[in-house]
Motif scaffolding. Structure first.
Motif, mmCIF file in Angstrom:
data_model
loop_
_atom_site.group_PDB
_atom_site.id
_atom_site.type_symbol
_atom_site.label_atom_id
_atom_site.label_comp_id
_atom_site.label_asym_id
_atom_site.label_seq_id
_atom_site.Cartn_x
_atom_site.Cartn_y
_atom_site.Cartn_z
ATOM 1 N N UNK A 132 0.803 -1.368 -0.169
ATOM 2 C CA UNK A 132 -0.013 -0.241 0.091
ATOM 3 C C UNK A 132 0.966 1.178 -0.252
ATOM 4 N N UNK A 133 0.692 2.119 -1.053
ATOM 5 C CA UNK A 133 1.541 3.384 -0.849
ATOM 6 C C UNK A 133 0.958 4.248 -0.008
ATOM 7 N N UNK A 134 1.842 5.585 -0.145
ATOM 8 C CA UNK A 134 1.387 6.633 0.896
ATOM 9 C C UNK A 134 0.121 7.154 0.644
ATOM 10 N N UNK A 135 -0.301 7.347 -0.678
ATOM 11 C CA UNK A 135 -1.510 7.961 -1.145
ATOM 12 C C UNK A 135 -2.731 6.901 -0.565
ATOM 13 N N UNK A 136 -2.478 5.836 -0.830
ATOM 14 C CA UNK A 136 -3.807 4.742 -0.420
ATOM 15 C C UNK A 136 -3.805 4.507 1.057
ATOM 16 N N UNK A 137 -2.709 4.808 1.780
ATOM 17 C CA UNK A 137 -2.811 4.900 3.227
ATOM 18 C C UNK A 137 -3.579 5.986 3.864
ATOM 19 N N UNK A 138 -2.774 7.115 3.144
ATOM 20 C CA UNK A 138 -3.563 8.393 3.749
ATOM 21 C C UNK A 138 -5.260 8.394 3.419
ATOM 22 N N UNK A 139 -5.621 7.711 2.324
ATOM 23 C CA UNK A 139 -7.064 7.708 2.036
ATOM 24 C C UNK A 139 -7.730 6.375 2.979
ATOM 25 N N UNK A 140 -7.025 5.513 3.264
ATOM 26 C CA UNK A 140 -7.443 4.433 4.055
ATOM 27 C C UNK A 140 -7.762 4.778 5.484
ATOM 28 N N UNK A 188 -9.356 8.333 -2.088
ATOM 29 C CA UNK A 188 -9.414 7.245 -3.168
ATOM 30 C C UNK A 188 -10.474 6.205 -2.805
ATOM 31 N N UNK A 189 -10.851 5.213 -3.722
ATOM 32 C CA UNK A 189 -11.895 4.325 -3.663
ATOM 33 C C UNK A 189 -11.739 3.437 -2.169
ATOM 34 N N UNK A 190 -10.373 3.171 -1.890
ATOM 35 C CA UNK A 190 -10.327 2.327 -0.621
ATOM 36 C C UNK A 190 -10.732 3.244 0.504
ATOM 37 N N UNK A 191 -10.474 4.527 0.663
ATOM 38 C CA UNK A 191 -11.360 5.455 1.551
ATOM 39 C C UNK A 191 -12.693 5.461 1.754
ATOM 40 N N UNK A 192 -13.039 5.818 0.515
ATOM 41 C CA UNK A 192 -14.496 5.586 0.270
ATOM 42 C C UNK A 192 -15.097 4.250 0.775
ATOM 43 N N UNK A 234 -21.289 2.997 -10.262
ATOM 44 C CA UNK A 234 -19.912 3.356 -10.474
ATOM 45 C C UNK A 234 -19.451 3.237 -9.249
ATOM 46 N N UNK A 235 -20.081 3.987 -8.074
ATOM 47 C CA UNK A 235 -19.379 4.082 -6.851
ATOM 48 C C UNK A 235 -19.364 2.519 -6.343
ATOM 49 N N UNK A 236 -20.299 1.717 -6.596
ATOM 50 C CA UNK A 236 -20.392 0.202 -5.755
ATOM 51 C C UNK A 236 -19.429 -0.618 -6.461
ATOM 52 N N UNK A 237 -19.167 -0.493 -7.783
ATOM 53 C CA UNK A 237 -17.913 -1.139 -8.470
ATOM 54 C C UNK A 237 -16.835 -0.774 -8.123
ATOM 55 N N UNK A 238 -16.556 0.552 -7.636
ATOM 56 C CA UNK A 238 -15.077 0.829 -7.166
ATOM 57 C C UNK A 238 -14.811 0.581 -5.944
ATOM 58 N N UNK A 239 -15.708 0.387 -5.052
ATOM 59 C CA UNK A 239 -15.435 0.171 -3.565
ATOM 60 C C UNK A 239 -15.393 -1.015 -3.455
ATOM 61 N N UNK A 240 -16.179 -1.790 -4.268
ATOM 62 C CA UNK A 240 -16.534 -3.571 -4.039
ATOM 63 C C UNK A 240 -15.080 -4.230 -3.646
ATOM 64 N N UNK A 241 -13.827 -4.046 -4.566
ATOM 65 C CA UNK A 241 -12.841 -4.657 -4.376
ATOM 66 C C UNK A 241 -12.237 -4.506 -2.773
ATOM 67 N N UNK A 242 -12.563 -3.521 -2.259
ATOM 68 C CA UNK A 242 -12.040 -3.325 -0.677
ATOM 69 C C UNK A 242 -12.841 -3.517 0.368
ATOM 70 N N UNK A 243 -14.169 -3.962 0.037
ATOM 71 C CA UNK A 243 -15.094 -4.029 1.181
ATOM 72 C C UNK A 243 -15.010 -5.658 1.724
ATOM 73 N N UNK A 244 -14.927 -5.905 2.964
ATOM 74 C CA UNK A 244 -14.719 -7.239 3.549
ATOM 75 C C UNK A 244 -15.768 -8.085 3.264
ATOM 76 N N UNK A 245 -15.727 -9.334 3.346
ATOM 77 C CA UNK A 245 -16.848 -10.119 2.571
ATOM 78 C C UNK A 245 -17.908 -10.317 3.632
ATOM 79 N N UNK A 246 -17.881 -10.068 4.925
ATOM 80 C CA UNK A 246 -19.047 -9.827 5.900
ATOM 81 C C UNK A 246 -20.051 -8.764 5.787
ATOM 82 N N UNK A 247 -19.233 -7.842 5.071
ATOM 83 C CA UNK A 247 -20.176 -6.551 4.596
ATOM 84 C C UNK A 247 -20.554 -5.998 3.428
#
Length: 219
Positions: A1-9, A103-107, A174-187
């Protein structure tokens, strides 16, 4: 995870269920959630990619779900960003800088905290769906900021009287497609619009995601 993604997370966590304490030169971050796989993911990512000293505690609650708490020791990182999220009176707010850091991981983190799907109608006769992000802890001015930010991303929303951000279904894919890879299975159920067919406005990509989520819940 790079700095930008970590800030977003981290930004997504703080905008949602995360909390910064009252320190001055240093402040600590904590989050309390009831979702074990998400709690373990948060701890793992912060442990791997940050210099923060961490604690992970499971808190039993009688007749309710167990609470999982992740907490850092005080760190200058959070002191520098404190006013992105709070005013001088400890009231929640959202500076534009915080939204710019998403970024999408933060959303995804924010949506896992405060997002959901409302199904309108009886269980056997659902005639509408609403995808919403709860912003009732924030001011109307901040809600407008969030709505405008999403519009800049091509995602249309409106603000309800109860402080919810209501996504227009025609651009929600568009929103759901982009956040989907980062959403844990139980949610991932939070991303399920529960159609048994593909409406004209729904993208092929989201339709497959929805089918995958429904299949996983039935298995």
């Amino acid at each position: 995870m790079n700095t930008t993604e970590l800030e977003s997370y981290l930004t997504g966590l703080i905008l949602g269920d995360g909390y910064l304490d009252k320190g001055v030169t240093k402040r600590a971050f904590s989050i309390r959630i009831t979702t074990e796989d998400w709690a373990k993911e948060i701890y793992s990512i912060l442990d791997k990619y940050t210099p923060f000293s961490l604690s992970y505690v499971e808190i039993p609650v009688e007749n309710r779900k167990k609470i999982f708490q992740i907490r850092t020791k005080a760190h200058p990182y959070f002191a520098k960003r404190y006013h992105y999220f709070y005013d001088d009176y400890r009231k929640r707010r959202i500076l534009s800088k915080a939204l710019d850091n998403l970024t999408w991981i933060g959303w995804a983190n924010w949506f896992m905290s405060d997002g959901y799907v409302v199904r309108v109608g009886l269980n056997t006769e659902i005639y509408n769906r609403r995808l919403q992000l709860c912003l009732d802890r924030y001011s109307e001015e901040d809600r407008i900021k969030v709505s405008k930010k999403l519009l800049d991303m091509g995602i249309e929303t409106s603000i309800t009287k109860k402080g919810r951000l209501n996504f227009y279904l025609r651009t929600s894919c568009k929103f759901l497609e982009n956040i989907y890879p980062y959403v844990v299975p139980s949610l991932q159920y939070k991303l399920n619009l529960w159609y048994d067919y593909k409406p004209d406005w729904m993208t092929d990509t989201y339709y497959k995601i929805m089918q995958n989520i429904q299949s996983a819940r039935q298995s």
